[in-house]
Design a protein around this motif. Structure first.
Motif, PDB file in Angstrom:
ATOM      1  N   THR A   1     -20.496 -61.908 -19.711  1.00 48.22           N
ATOM      2  CA  THR A   1     -19.039 -61.933 -19.697  1.00 48.22           C
ATOM      3  C   THR A   1     -18.506 -60.669 -20.370  1.00 48.22           C
ATOM      4  O   THR A   1     -19.219 -60.007 -21.132  1.00 48.22           O
ATOM      5  N   GLN A   2     -17.251 -60.380 -20.122  1.00 47.44           N
ATOM      6  CA  GLN A   2     -16.629 -59.211 -20.740  1.00 47.44           C
ATOM      7  C   GLN A   2     -16.596 -59.362 -22.262  1.00 47.44           C
ATOM      8  O   GLN A   2     -16.855 -58.414 -22.988  1.00 47.44           O
ATOM      9  N   GLY A   3     -16.317 -60.550 -22.746  1.00 48.16           N
ATOM     10  CA  GLY A   3     -16.280 -60.791 -24.186  1.00 48.16           C
ATOM     11  C   GLY A   3     -17.626 -60.591 -24.848  1.00 48.16           C
ATOM     12  O   GLY A   3     -17.711 -60.006 -25.942  1.00 48.16           O
ATOM     13  N   ARG A   4     -18.675 -61.077 -24.240  1.00 47.98           N
ATOM     14  CA  ARG A   4     -20.015 -60.907 -24.812  1.00 47.98           C
ATOM     15  C   ARG A   4     -20.441 -59.441 -24.813  1.00 47.98           C
ATOM     16  O   ARG A   4     -21.076 -58.974 -25.759  1.00 47.98           O
ATOM     17  N   LEU A   5     -20.102 -58.716 -23.762  1.00 49.10           N
ATOM     18  CA  LEU A   5     -20.422 -57.290 -23.718  1.00 49.10           C
ATOM     19  C   LEU A   5     -19.641 -56.553 -24.804  1.00 49.10           C
ATOM     20  O   LEU A   5     -20.187 -55.689 -25.498  1.00 49.10           O
ATOM     21  N   ARG A   6     -18.394 -56.892 -24.992  1.00 48.12           N
ATOM     22  CA  ARG A   6     -17.576 -56.282 -26.039  1.00 48.12           C
ATOM     23  C   ARG A   6     -18.199 -56.531 -27.420  1.00 48.12           C
ATOM     24  O   ARG A   6     -18.268 -55.631 -28.252  1.00 48.12           O
ATOM     25  N   THR A   7     -18.664 -57.758 -27.649  1.00 47.88           N
ATOM     26  CA  THR A   7     -19.308 -58.096 -28.924  1.00 47.88           C
ATOM     27  C   THR A   7     -20.582 -57.275 -29.124  1.00 47.88           C
ATOM     28  O   THR A   7     -20.836 -56.764 -30.220  1.00 47.88           O
TER      29      THR A   7
END
Length: 62
Positions: A44-50
């Motif tokens: 997900t975009q959120g996991r990649l950002r993290t």
């Protein structure tokens, strides 16, 4: 992986050689190593950002 995915590689990558490529697909982000394009992973975009934030902060061994 779908042949119609538009892959993007980092501007830090060499023109020839291995690099990480990413693309939007199926409501998320697909990541692959250019030397092994069939071995892509989805996140997900959120996991990649993290992940990116952790690497930049030095929280992960690289």
């Amino acid at each position: 992986m779908n042949a119609f995915i538009t892959w993007q590689k980092s501007s830090f990558s060499e023109s020839e050689g291995s690099c990480v490529e990413i693309a939007r697909h199926a409501g998320g982000i697909v990541i692959r190593e250019s030397d092994v394009p069939e071995a892509a992973i989805w996140t997900t975009q959120g996991r990649l950002r993290t992940l990116i934030s952790g690497v930049k902060a030095g929280l992960l061994a690289v």
